[in-house]
Enzyme design. Structure first.
Site, PDB file in Angstrom:
ATOM      1  N   CYS A   1      -3.285   6.680  -9.524  1.00 20.01           N
ATOM      2  CA  CYS A   1      -2.369   7.421  -8.528  1.00 20.01           C
ATOM      3  C   CYS A   1      -1.957   8.905  -8.932  1.00 20.01           C
ATOM      4  O   CYS A   1      -2.472   9.879  -8.310  1.00 20.01           O
ATOM      5  CB  CYS A   1      -1.327   6.683  -7.921  1.00 20.01           C
ATOM      6  SG  CYS A   1      -0.352   7.771  -6.711  1.00 20.01           S
TER       7      CYS A   1
ATOM      8  N   CYS B   1      -4.165   9.489  -5.528  1.00 21.27           N
ATOM      9  CA  CYS B   1      -3.345   9.852  -4.598  1.00 21.27           C
ATOM     10  C   CYS B   1      -2.579  11.368  -4.525  1.00 21.27           C
ATOM     11  O   CYS B   1      -2.792  12.366  -3.777  1.00 21.27           O
ATOM     12  CB  CYS B   1      -2.055   9.064  -4.355  1.00 21.27           C
ATOM     13  SG  CYS B   1      -2.358   7.210  -4.640  1.00 21.27           S
TER      14      CYS B   1
ATOM     15  N   LYS C   1      -5.458  14.400  -5.164  1.00 20.47           N
ATOM     16  CA  LYS C   1      -6.165  14.465  -4.025  1.00 20.47           C
ATOM     17  C   LYS C   1      -5.351  14.907  -2.908  1.00 20.47           C
ATOM     18  O   LYS C   1      -6.055  15.635  -2.176  1.00 20.47           O
ATOM     19  CB  LYS C   1      -6.726  12.947  -3.600  1.00 20.47           C
ATOM     20  CG  LYS C   1      -7.672  12.762  -2.526  1.00 20.47           C
ATOM     21  CD  LYS C   1      -8.280  11.274  -2.406  1.00 20.47           C
ATOM     22  CE  LYS C   1      -7.212  10.452  -2.412  1.00 20.47           C
ATOM     23  NZ  LYS C   1      -7.492   8.989  -2.152  1.00 20.47           N
TER      24      LYS C   1
ATOM     25  N   TYR D   1       6.927  10.232 -16.282  1.00 22.42           N
ATOM     26  CA  TYR D   1       6.708   8.834 -16.714  1.00 22.42           C
ATOM     27  C   TYR D   1       7.029   8.544 -18.117  1.00 22.42           C
ATOM     28  O   TYR D   1       7.860   7.393 -18.172  1.00 22.42           O
ATOM     29  CB  TYR D   1       5.026   8.692 -16.223  1.00 22.42           C
ATOM     30  CG  TYR D   1       4.778   8.005 -15.020  1.00 22.42           C
ATOM     31  CD1 TYR D   1       4.595   6.656 -14.337  1.00 22.42           C
ATOM     32  CD2 TYR D   1       4.752   9.204 -13.872  1.00 22.42           C
ATOM     33  CE1 TYR D   1       4.430   6.415 -13.281  1.00 22.42           C
ATOM     34  CE2 TYR D   1       4.519   8.697 -12.700  1.00 22.42           C
ATOM     35  CZ  TYR D   1       4.547   7.353 -12.139  1.00 22.42           C
ATOM     36  OH  TYR D   1       4.208   7.246 -11.038  1.00 22.42           O
TER      37      TYR D   1
ATOM     38  N   GLY E   1     -18.829   5.258   2.812  1.00 18.25           N
ATOM     39  CA  GLY E   1     -18.190   5.512   4.098  1.00 18.25           C
ATOM     40  C   GLY E   1     -16.854   4.978   4.143  1.00 18.25           C
ATOM     41  O   GLY E   1     -16.266   4.959   5.236  1.00 18.25           O
TER      42      GLY E   1
ATOM     43  N   TYR F   1     -12.492   5.191   2.630  1.00 18.30           N
ATOM     44  CA  TYR F   1     -11.653   6.318   2.711  1.00 18.30           C
ATOM     45  C   TYR F   1     -11.840   7.390   1.754  1.00 18.30           C
ATOM     46  O   TYR F   1     -11.382   8.537   1.870  1.00 18.30           O
ATOM     47  CB  TYR F   1      -9.997   5.402   2.697  1.00 18.30           C
ATOM     48  CG  TYR F   1      -9.606   5.248   1.382  1.00 18.30           C
ATOM     49  CD1 TYR F   1      -8.934   5.960   0.818  1.00 18.30           C
ATOM     50  CD2 TYR F   1      -9.773   3.808   1.235  1.00 18.30           C
ATOM     51  CE1 TYR F   1      -8.489   5.226  -0.377  1.00 18.30           C
ATOM     52  CE2 TYR F   1      -9.485   3.409   0.026  1.00 18.30           C
ATOM     53  CZ  TYR F   1      -8.734   4.101  -0.890  1.00 18.30           C
ATOM     54  OH  TYR F   1      -8.116   3.749  -2.128  1.00 18.30           O
TER      55      TYR F   1
ATOM     56  N   GLU G   1     -12.129  11.135   2.521  1.00 15.57           N
ATOM     57  CA  GLU G   1     -11.362  12.149   2.248  1.00 15.57           C
ATOM     58  C   GLU G   1     -12.118  13.266   1.398  1.00 15.57           C
ATOM     59  O   GLU G   1     -11.740  14.468   1.558  1.00 15.57           O
ATOM     60  CB  GLU G   1     -10.350  11.560   1.386  1.00 15.57           C
ATOM     61  CG  GLU G   1      -9.386  10.464   2.214  1.00 15.57           C
ATOM     62  CD  GLU G   1      -8.430   9.812   1.179  1.00 15.57           C
ATOM     63  OE1 GLU G   1      -7.061   9.600   1.873  1.00 15.57           O
ATOM     64  OE2 GLU G   1      -8.610   9.291   0.097  1.00 15.57           O
TER      65      GLU G   1
ATOM     66  N   THR H   1      -0.873   2.313  -3.910  1.00 18.97           N
ATOM     67  CA  THR H   1       0.069   2.496  -4.661  1.00 18.97           C
ATOM     68  C   THR H   1       1.494   1.744  -4.354  1.00 18.97           C
ATOM     69  O   THR H   1       2.081   0.984  -5.018  1.00 18.97           O
ATOM     70  CB  THR H   1       0.605   3.936  -4.991  1.00 18.97           C
ATOM     71  OG1 THR H   1      -0.776   4.422  -5.875  1.00 18.97           O
ATOM     72  CG2 THR H   1       1.649   4.080  -5.768  1.00 18.97           C
TER      73      THR H   1
ATOM     74  N   HIS I   1      11.008  16.171  22.038  1.00 19.16           N
ATOM     75  CA  HIS I   1      10.027  17.158  22.924  1.00 19.16           C
ATOM     76  C   HIS I   1      10.203  18.470  22.283  1.00 19.16           C
ATOM     77  O   HIS I   1      11.569  19.001  22.143  1.00 19.16           O
ATOM     78  CB  HIS I   1      10.259  17.211  24.272  1.00 19.16           C
ATOM     79  CG  HIS I   1       9.058  17.913  24.969  1.00 19.16           C
ATOM     80  ND1 HIS I   1       7.903  17.420  25.203  1.00 19.16           N
ATOM     81  CD2 HIS I   1       9.396  19.065  25.732  1.00 19.16           C
ATOM     82  CE1 HIS I   1       7.269  18.401  25.890  1.00 19.16           C
ATOM     83  NE2 HIS I   1       8.378  19.446  26.299  1.00 19.16           N
TER      84      HIS I   1
ATOM     85  N   GLU J   1       6.149  12.320  20.219  1.00 16.69           N
ATOM     86  CA  GLU J   1       6.722  11.521  21.242  1.00 16.69           C
ATOM     87  C   GLU J   1       5.613  10.822  22.096  1.00 16.69           C
ATOM     88  O   GLU J   1       5.963  10.147  23.196  1.00 16.69           O
ATOM     89  CB  GLU J   1       7.127  12.721  22.067  1.00 16.69           C
ATOM     90  CG  GLU J   1       6.376  13.641  22.758  1.00 16.69           C
ATOM     91  CD  GLU J   1       7.185  14.746  23.633  1.00 16.69           C
ATOM     92  OE1 GLU J   1       7.904  14.358  24.556  1.00 16.69           O
ATOM     93  OE2 GLU J   1       6.602  16.011  23.482  1.00 16.69           O
TER      94      GLU J   1
END
Length: 456
Positions: free
Chosen positions: A43, A48, A51, A99, A180, A182, A186, A315, A441, A446
């Site tokens: 990640c 993540c 990317k 980390y 094909g 995700y 992406e 994640t 709005h 909405e």
């Protein structure tokens, strides 16, 4: 208990491993974590975070174009790939340090090297210089994550995976993406937005298998509007190398000349070298580690979470599994199990996709009669931006109980919108409750609370 070197030995310092380590240490456990690569796992380093940073960069191109419709005079713009790479790398290095501090601050001992199980309570860790240390543990947690499936077939020797794409040099002006799912979608969207001419090749009849079919089809059309070329029911038949150019012949008869080929055909659990087979842990057919509801393997002292077990390769799921596991091992065991059916997820294509709960197809299989509410529209922003982008929102409702089974969106900030609704879906949201909600709005979100008539 004191006869062991630690109460919990964690193999892997990715999101799940670090969370388990910190939470266990906070409950008084003696914890050691081993990691041979950069802290933070996929990640932080190769998934993540980088990317999404690249996705932000890619959206800037659209924003420059759209600004003209709002009266801004935008001069000549250019893109500096090297600067983006350098800035991304600096941010990832910063996160690696974060980390490290999280672990040390929690009192967790970090051992650098690659770990393997020697017996149900012993781990060997080989450092980068070849030295091996051995540690005994009351519990051993496997949190090694996954890796990209390596390229195979024609041209595999020249193809790259998503791991290498972040630092590809030079920037590919023409890119072929094979896959094909995700990840493929992406990266295809990102590099198209950054200025590459991208062709996405997928062997199946539609992209994003497993997602709501209508949502996937709508996203396909919207990505094509951005200039992406999508070739379905096609595979790579032959690749010829001509200097720095790869000439790719597809099974559908088309030929594409590209500067790079990204193979994004899936990820595999990272189990190599762990020594599982010798301990009697047999992998599932797809290579994941089988565990019970408490994340125990066939060896009671050995546990596993995250991408390694394959419940949901996300994640936040690994983080949640870590919390459940630690509560079972070192707490009162009262933390509720994870509801894998109501987990929200997003795909950072252009435009974004987000979903929580069941697709229409899955809902019909499991619940029979359902009601589907749908709204498709041009966002207010694009009435002046001259963009042809459209938004699709969809609600799937159990006809018998009025409970919302799934909510789906394709459009700007879809992940931000669906995240809020995910709380309500998890809590048992009904369509009647949505109907009683007053919208904000003017917003795109909405639209979810104004759908009154089912389309089917």
């Amino acid at each position: 208990m004191d006869s062991f070197d630690c109460d919990l030995f964690v193999v892997g310092a990715g999101s799940g491993g670090v969370r388990a380590s910190r939470m266990a240490a906070a409950r008084g456990a003696r914890v050691i974590v081993a990691e041979g690569s950069a802290l933070g796992g996929t990640c932080v380093n190769l998934g993540c975070i980088p990317k999404k940073l690249y996705s932000h960069a890619a959206h800037c191109h659209e924003q420059f174009q759209e600004a003209v419709g709002f009266g801004w005079h935008v001069g000549e713009v250019s893109f500096d790939w090297q600067r983006l790479r350098t800035r991304r790398a600096a941010e990832i290095t910063r996160l690696n340090g974060v980390y490290d501090k999280l672990l040390s601050g929690a009192g967790v001992r970090l051992v650098r090297g690659w770990a393997r199980l020697l017996d149900p309570h012993t781990v060997g860790v080989k450092s980068h210089d070849g030295e091996e240390q051995r540690f005994t543990a009351r519990h051993i947690l496997l949190a090694t994550g996954g890796r990209p499936q390596r390229p195979s077939g024609p041209g595999a020797e020249w193809a790259i995976t998503s791991d290498e794409l972040f630092d590809i040099d030079p920037f590919p002006r023409r890119l072929l993406v094979v896959g094909g799912g995700y990840i493929a979608c992406e990266f295809a969207s990102i590099f198209q937005g950054l200025g590459s001419q991208v062709t996405l090749v997928h062997r199946g009849p539609r992209i994003l298998r497993g997602f709501d079919e209508e949502i996937a089809g709508f996203a396909d059309l919207e990505m094509r509007k951005k200039g992406l070329t999508v070739r379905l029911n096609a595979t790579v038949a032959e690749v010829q190398r001509r200097g720095d150019v790869q000439v790719v012949r597809l099974s559908d008869g088309h030929t594409v000349e590209v500067d790079a080929v990204l193979q994004a055909t899936g990820r595999l659990p990272l189990t190599e070298g762990l020594g599982l087979e010798a301990l009697g842990i047999t992998l599932n057919a797809e290579g994941t580690v089988p565990v019970d509801a408490r994340f125990q393997t066939a060896i009671p002292s050995v546990l596993a979470i995250g991408d390694l077990v394959g419940h949901k390769a996300l994640t936040p799921v690994a983080l949640a599994e870590a919390m459940v596991l630690v509560d079972h091992l070192f707490g009162d065991g009262q933390r509720p199990p994870i509801d894998y059916e109501a987990i929200a997820t997003a795909v950072f294509t252009h435009p974004n996709i987000a979903t929580v709960g069941m697709s229409e197809e899955r809902a019909r299989r499991l619940h029979g009669e359902v009601r589907v509410f749908r709204s498709e529209f041009k966002a207010l922003k694009h009435t002046l931006s001259d963009s042809t982008e459209r938004t699709l929102m969809k609600i799937v409702v159990d006809a018998a109980t009025d409970r919302v089974l799934g909510m789906h969106m394709v459009g700007a900030d879809a992940g931000e919108v669906i995240q809020g609704f995910a709380v309500a879906v998890q809590a048992g949201l009904t369509k009647a409750q949505i109907d009683r909600t007053i919208g904000i709005h003017p917003t795109g979100a909405e639209e979810f609370v104004t759908m009154r008539e089912p389309v089917r």
